[in-house]
Design an enzyme around this catalytic site. Structure first.
Site, mmCIF file in Angstrom:
data_model
loop_
_atom_site.group_PDB
_atom_site.id
_atom_site.type_symbol
_atom_site.label_atom_id
_atom_site.label_comp_id
_atom_site.label_asym_id
_atom_site.label_seq_id
_atom_site.Cartn_x
_atom_site.Cartn_y
_atom_site.Cartn_z
ATOM 1 N N GLU A 83 23.654 83.901 -14.171
ATOM 2 C CA GLU A 83 24.532 82.730 -14.243
ATOM 3 C C GLU A 83 24.249 81.983 -15.544
ATOM 4 O O GLU A 83 24.726 80.872 -15.740
ATOM 5 C CB GLU A 83 24.347 81.823 -13.033
ATOM 6 N N CYS A 115 23.217 81.971 -7.960
ATOM 7 C CA CYS A 115 22.031 82.804 -7.706
ATOM 8 C C CYS A 115 22.343 84.044 -6.870
ATOM 9 O O CYS A 115 21.466 84.874 -6.628
ATOM 10 C CB CYS A 115 20.948 81.970 -7.028
ATOM 11 N N HIS A 251 15.944 83.298 -0.763
ATOM 12 C CA HIS A 251 16.133 82.804 -2.128
ATOM 13 C C HIS A 251 15.255 81.557 -2.278
ATOM 14 O O HIS A 251 15.265 80.679 -1.409
ATOM 15 C CB HIS A 251 17.612 82.462 -2.350
HETATM 16 N N1 COA Z 1 3.362 64.080 -1.133
HETATM 17 C C1 COA Z 1 3.890 65.103 -0.421
HETATM 18 N N2 COA Z 1 5.246 65.273 -0.247
HETATM 19 C C2 COA Z 1 6.077 64.389 -0.824
HETATM 20 C C3 COA Z 1 5.579 63.286 -1.558
HETATM 21 C C4 COA Z 1 4.158 63.139 -1.703
HETATM 22 N N3 COA Z 1 3.611 62.145 -2.391
HETATM 23 N N4 COA Z 1 6.640 62.576 -1.999
HETATM 24 C C5 COA Z 1 7.760 63.189 -1.551
HETATM 25 N N5 COA Z 1 7.405 64.284 -0.844
HETATM 26 C C6 COA Z 1 8.297 65.269 -0.202
HETATM 27 C C7 COA Z 1 9.522 64.650 0.467
HETATM 28 O O1 COA Z 1 9.226 64.175 1.766
HETATM 29 C C8 COA Z 1 10.456 65.839 0.485
HETATM 30 O O2 COA Z 1 10.094 66.735 1.520
HETATM 31 P P1 COA Z 1 11.188 67.174 2.629
HETATM 32 O O3 COA Z 1 12.331 67.787 1.874
HETATM 33 O O4 COA Z 1 10.460 68.148 3.485
HETATM 34 O O5 COA Z 1 11.596 65.914 3.331
HETATM 35 C C9 COA Z 1 10.129 66.569 -0.820
HETATM 36 O O6 COA Z 1 8.840 66.082 -1.230
HETATM 37 C C10 COA Z 1 11.115 66.313 -1.939
HETATM 38 O O7 COA Z 1 11.281 64.947 -2.088
HETATM 39 P P2 COA Z 1 12.716 64.339 -2.404
HETATM 40 O O8 COA Z 1 12.582 62.878 -2.458
HETATM 41 O O9 COA Z 1 13.734 64.901 -1.479
HETATM 42 O O10 COA Z 1 12.916 64.938 -3.883
HETATM 43 P P3 COA Z 1 14.055 64.692 -4.916
HETATM 44 O O11 COA Z 1 15.098 63.782 -4.400
HETATM 45 O O12 COA Z 1 13.360 64.285 -6.164
HETATM 46 O O13 COA Z 1 14.756 66.124 -5.137
HETATM 47 C C11 COA Z 1 15.470 68.379 -4.914
HETATM 48 C C12 COA Z 1 14.385 67.356 -4.566
HETATM 49 C C13 COA Z 1 15.044 69.755 -4.404
HETATM 50 C C14 COA Z 1 16.788 67.992 -4.248
HETATM 51 C C15 COA Z 1 15.642 68.424 -6.457
HETATM 52 O O14 COA Z 1 14.454 68.884 -7.035
HETATM 53 C C16 COA Z 1 16.786 69.293 -6.914
HETATM 54 O O15 COA Z 1 17.923 68.838 -7.006
HETATM 55 N N6 COA Z 1 16.505 70.590 -7.265
HETATM 56 C C17 COA Z 1 17.526 71.513 -7.731
HETATM 57 C C18 COA Z 1 18.495 71.979 -6.654
HETATM 58 C C19 COA Z 1 17.990 72.987 -5.730
HETATM 59 O O16 COA Z 1 16.980 73.585 -5.998
HETATM 60 N N7 COA Z 1 18.716 73.188 -4.611
HETATM 61 C C20 COA Z 1 18.318 74.111 -3.584
HETATM 62 C C21 COA Z 1 19.400 74.950 -2.997
HETATM 63 S S1 COA Z 1 19.930 76.228 -4.075
#
Ligand code: COA
Length: 439
Positions: A83, A115, A251
């Site tokens: 991609e 992906c 994935h």
């Molecule tokens: N210690 C341990 N865990 C912690 C923490 C800490 N101090 N602070 C936050 N977390 C956990 C949260 O509880 C959450 O866990 P959960 O999902 O089991 O509830 C996790 O860390 C992520 O935190 P979150 O606030 O949701 O992260 P974010 O809003 O910064 O974004 C993604 C996370 C994955 C959405 C972001 O990285 C992203 O957009 N990635 C790209 C898209 C992607 O990969 N999509 C997947 C499908 S293809």
């Protein structure tokens, strides 16, 4: 119609540099455990412009040809799942064909659906062979991508880069695919996309997790119905249908996603068996059971992904490489499940049986050696690399056995080949080799 078709051998290519996600967390003022535990990420590959998708794909394919002893004339099809192509018209696959000096009498093209593109390529190759149209030839399927969200974005800790090359044939020493036993789920959604001209992906991250899980449920239910009907798994009172699979590979955009996916898969089984939602007591018991099941069925597939990060199309197959590298001998003859998800979205759940010779075949890939050759960089160096224009590669020698993008001349991309890898010293040539050099 031939039924024994699948993956005969594989090889990987990764960028030379990586960062520790604990370093990135500190630099961003985030608790490191958010990245390491919350997202389940440890290290992230950092690609500089010389390590574009073509260079990574060609390096992985060159390694595969060397390490598997594949005679290029056996190849009758070359598909690159990607991609992050480098041109709107010319596929990465045609660059790979030229760089490796592969035969001309074959189909050569790229497949794209986020992906999922690599899985689309794998199934096209398997079905081409099973149909008899391959006339005994094999296919080269390469998954190659640079996952890039940009600095200071929520997606930043879930970047990565790399390629996985798969030799697909009627001698599936690593994994024989259960042809025709697969479930697909697709829907028109905007969860992750990258408009033309943009280097960084746009993503509605939390929504993409929802789309992933919903597609998993749909694809798995279809696979389960077919697998039960074919007698590949049993529906007994002692275990969930998904627990009949020795391993389940997902994935992996970030490690935690596989944990969420596995919990969801089990819930689909449980709720379908009970005919409704779990009560409080069943919820408590399931939380513990899901954790144990994750350790048994999923954890070993995350080893390599945790070293490299997200590599989009190749991520599921990096998981496969990790499982086989860790426990191919124990899994010989056992059935595993695989779930591929591409945003946008298209997903597929399928299965296969690990080959009796898988351990020997995966040793040849020298995965640990490839990862050990990398160099750790700090966050300042990572940010400097992220700022480099895409057509200005660093001035570096190509790696032994690999390729590098060397810049654009008169609108055409130039690549240089490195010398033969040390293990092939007998045929070693000195210094870089010009574009189009054979393997
Ligand atoms: N210690 C341990 N865990 C912690 C923490 C800490 N101090 N602070 C936050 N977390 C956990 C949260 O509880 C959450 O866990 P959960 O999902 O089991 O509830 C996790 O860390 C992520 O935190 P979150 O606030 O949701 O992260 P974010 O809003 O910064 O974004 C993604 C996370 C994955 C959405 C972001 O990285 C992203 O957009 N990635 C790209 C898209 C992607 O990969 N999509 C997947 C499908 S293809």
């Amino acid at each position: 119609m031939k039924t024994s078709v699948g993956i005969e051998a594989l090889a990987i290519a990764v960028p030379r540099r990586y960062i520790e996600l604990e370093d990135l967390a500190r630099a961003r003022g985030v608790d490191p455990e958010k990245f390491t535990i919350g997202l389940g990420c440890r290290r992230m590959a950092v690609a500089e412009p010389g390590e574009d998708s073509v260079a990574l794909a060609a390096t992985a394919a060159r390694r595969l040809i060397k390490t598997s002893g594949l005679a290029p004339e056996r190849i009758g099809m070359l598909i690159v799942g990607t991609e992050t192509g480098v041109d709107h018209a010319k596929p990465i696959a045609s660059h790979v064909q030229g760089l490796l000096g592969l035969p001309r009498a074959m189909r050569v093209y790229d497949t794209t659906h986020a992906c999922y593109g690599g899985t689309a390529a794998l199934h096209a190759a398997c079905e081409w062979i099973a149909s008899g149209a391959a006339r005994g030839r094999a296919a080269l399927v390469v998954c190659a991508d640079i996952a890039r969200y940009g600095c200071n974005t929520p997606g930043e800790p879930t970047q990565g880069a790399g390629a996985v090359a798969l030799l697909v044939s009627d001698a599936p020493r690593l994994l024989a695919i259960d042809l025709g036993i697969s479930g697909a789920s697709s829907r028109d959604v905007y969860d992750f996309w990258r408009p033309h001209g943009r280097r960084e992906a746009l993503v509605d991250g939390h929504y993409s997790i929802e789309c992933y899980l919903e597609a998993l449920a749909g694809a798995y239910r279809e696979w389960r119905a077919l697998a039960l009907a074919a007698g590949l798994i049993e529906n007994g009172a002692d275990a969930l249908p998904s627990a009949r699979l020795e391993r389940v590979l997902y994935h992996v955009p970030f490690g935690k996603m596989a944990r969420k996916a596995h919990a969801h898969l089990r819930r689909v089984d449980l709720e379908d068996m009970r005919g409704g939602r779990l009560d409080a007591a069943a919820e408590a018991a399931e939380a513990q059971a899901a954790a144990q099941s994750f350790a048994r069925q999923v954890a070993s597939s995350l080893r390599l992904c945790a070293e490299v990060g997200n590599i989009y199309t190749g991520s599921l197959y990096l998981g496969l490489a990790g499982v086989l590298d860790a426990e191919a001998a124990a899994l010989a003859g056992r059935r595993i499940g695989l779930f591929s998800y591409g945003s946008g979205c298209c997903a597929e759940f399928f299965s296969g049986v690990v080959g009796a010779e898988a351990e020997r075949a995966i040793r040849a890939a020298r995965l640990a050696e490839t990862l050990a050759a990398r160099e750790r960089i700090d966050v300042a160096e990572y940010e400097r690399i992220m700022d480099l224009p895409p057509d200005r590669p660093l001035e570096e020698e190509p790696p032994p056995g690999g390729f590098r993008f060397a810049g654009v001349r008169e609108g055409r991309r130039l690549y240089v080949a490195g010398p033969e890898a040390p293990a092939d010293a007998a045929r070693e040539r000195r210094g870089g080799v010009a574009v189009g050099a054979g393997v």
